[in-house]
Design a protein around this motif. Structure first.
Motif, PDB file in Angstrom:
ATOM      1  N   SER A  43       0.856  -1.176   0.000  1.00 41.27           N
ATOM      2  CA  SER A  43       0.000   0.000   0.000  1.00 41.27           C
ATOM      3  C   SER A  43       0.893   1.227   0.000  1.00 41.27           C
ATOM      4  O   SER A  43       1.857   1.304   0.768  1.00 41.27           O
ATOM      5  N   THR A  44       0.586   2.175  -0.862  1.00 44.57           N
ATOM      6  CA  THR A  44       1.355   3.409  -0.969  1.00 44.57           C
ATOM      7  C   THR A  44       0.498   4.566  -0.491  1.00 44.57           C
ATOM      8  O   THR A  44      -0.670   4.684  -0.869  1.00 44.57           O
ATOM      9  N   LEU A  45       1.085   5.404   0.335  1.00 45.26           N
ATOM     10  CA  LEU A  45       0.406   6.577   0.865  1.00 45.26           C
ATOM     11  C   LEU A  45       1.035   7.815   0.249  1.00 45.26           C
ATOM     12  O   LEU A  45       2.257   7.957   0.242  1.00 45.26           O
ATOM     13  N   ARG A  46       0.193   8.704  -0.270  1.00 47.58           N
ATOM     14  CA  ARG A  46       0.662   9.970  -0.830  1.00 47.58           C
ATOM     15  C   ARG A  46       0.037  11.119  -0.060  1.00 47.58           C
ATOM     16  O   ARG A  46      -1.185  11.186   0.070  1.00 47.58           O
ATOM     17  N   LEU A  47       0.894  11.994   0.464  1.00 49.21           N
ATOM     18  CA  LEU A  47       0.415  13.187   1.149  1.00 49.21           C
ATOM     19  C   LEU A  47       1.520  14.231   1.137  1.00 49.21           C
ATOM     20  O   LEU A  47       2.682  13.918   0.914  1.00 49.21           O
ATOM     21  N   SER A  48       1.141  15.473   1.350  1.00 51.34           N
ATOM     22  CA  SER A  48       2.083  16.571   1.337  1.00 51.34           C
ATOM     23  C   SER A  48       3.099  16.403   2.459  1.00 51.34           C
ATOM     24  O   SER A  48       2.749  16.023   3.581  1.00 51.34           O
ATOM     25  N   ALA A  49       4.361  16.691   2.184  1.00 49.93           N
ATOM     26  CA  ALA A  49       5.446  16.446   3.139  1.00 49.93           C
ATOM     27  C   ALA A  49       5.281  17.205   4.442  1.00 49.93           C
ATOM     28  O   ALA A  49       5.725  16.741   5.488  1.00 49.93           O
ATOM     29  N   ASP A  50       4.638  18.346   4.428  1.00 46.18           N
ATOM     30  CA  ASP A  50       4.516  19.145   5.651  1.00 46.18           C
ATOM     31  C   ASP A  50       3.113  19.108   6.242  1.00 46.18           C
ATOM     32  O   ASP A  50       2.789  19.870   7.140  1.00 46.18           O
ATOM     33  N   GLN A  51       2.264  18.208   5.780  1.00 39.65           N
ATOM     34  CA  GLN A  51       0.870  18.186   6.202  1.00 39.65           C
ATOM     35  C   GLN A  51       0.499  16.967   7.040  1.00 39.65           C
ATOM     36  O   GLN A  51      -0.641  16.539   7.027  1.00 39.65           O
ATOM     37  N   TRP A  52       1.440  16.424   7.793  1.00 33.91           N
ATOM     38  CA  TRP A  52       1.117  15.285   8.637  1.00 33.91           C
ATOM     39  C   TRP A  52       1.997  15.299   9.880  1.00 33.91           C
ATOM     40  O   TRP A  52       3.064  15.889   9.895  1.00 33.91           O
ATOM     41  N   GLU A  53       1.531  14.642  10.933  1.00 33.75           N
ATOM     42  CA  GLU A  53       2.290  14.503  12.168  1.00 33.75           C
ATOM     43  C   GLU A  53       2.815  13.084  12.336  1.00 33.75           C
ATOM     44  O   GLU A  53       3.966  12.876  12.673  1.00 33.75           O
ATOM     45  N   LYS A  54       1.931  12.101  12.115  1.00 31.00           N
ATOM     46  CA  LYS A  54       2.370  10.705  12.155  1.00 31.00           C
ATOM     47  C   LYS A  54       1.452   9.858  11.285  1.00 31.00           C
ATOM     48  O   LYS A  54       0.292  10.192  11.074  1.00 31.00           O
ATOM     49  N   VAL A  55       2.007   8.771  10.782  1.00 28.40           N
ATOM     50  CA  VAL A  55       1.237   7.822   9.977  1.00 28.40           C
ATOM     51  C   VAL A  55       1.481   6.430  10.546  1.00 28.40           C
ATOM     52  O   VAL A  55       2.563   6.120  11.043  1.00 28.40           O
ATOM     53  N   THR A  56       0.450   5.605  10.454  1.00 30.05           N
ATOM     54  CA  THR A  56       0.544   4.221  10.915  1.00 30.05           C
ATOM     55  C   THR A  56       0.038   3.313   9.808  1.00 30.05           C
ATOM     56  O   THR A  56      -1.034   3.542   9.256  1.00 30.05           O
TER      57      THR A  56
END
Length: 79
Positions: A43-56
């Motif tokens: 699974s690939t997750l795409r999001l803006s580099a500065d728009q997240w705190e943590k991903v699980t």
């Protein structure tokens, strides 16, 4: 990207939990049968580099979570 290998049966899924962003895209692959009779998933997750705190990333089958791995943004190097 989150990858799981050597699983059985084929109905496991990889899913994401994202903290700090509501604007992201997930691309999942179904279980792929390998030569050894076990399955692999990605699974690939795409999001803006500065728009997240943590991903699980979680490997789940129904309501059962077998594995989860969390990455915080402050653990990542920026280049």
């Amino acid at each position: 990207m989150c990858v799981a290998n050597k699983g059985f049966p084929s109905d496991w899924t990889l899913s994401w939990k994202v903290v700090g962003s509501s604007n992201w895209e997930e691309i999942r692959s179904p279980g792929v049968l390998q030569k050894d009779g076990l399955y692999s998933w990605s699974s690939t997750l795409r999001l803006s580099a500065d728009q997240w705190e943590k991903v699980t990333c979680e490997a789940k089958r129904g309501s059962q979570t077998a594995f989860s791995e969390t990455l915080r943004r402050d653990q990542c190097s920026q280049s």
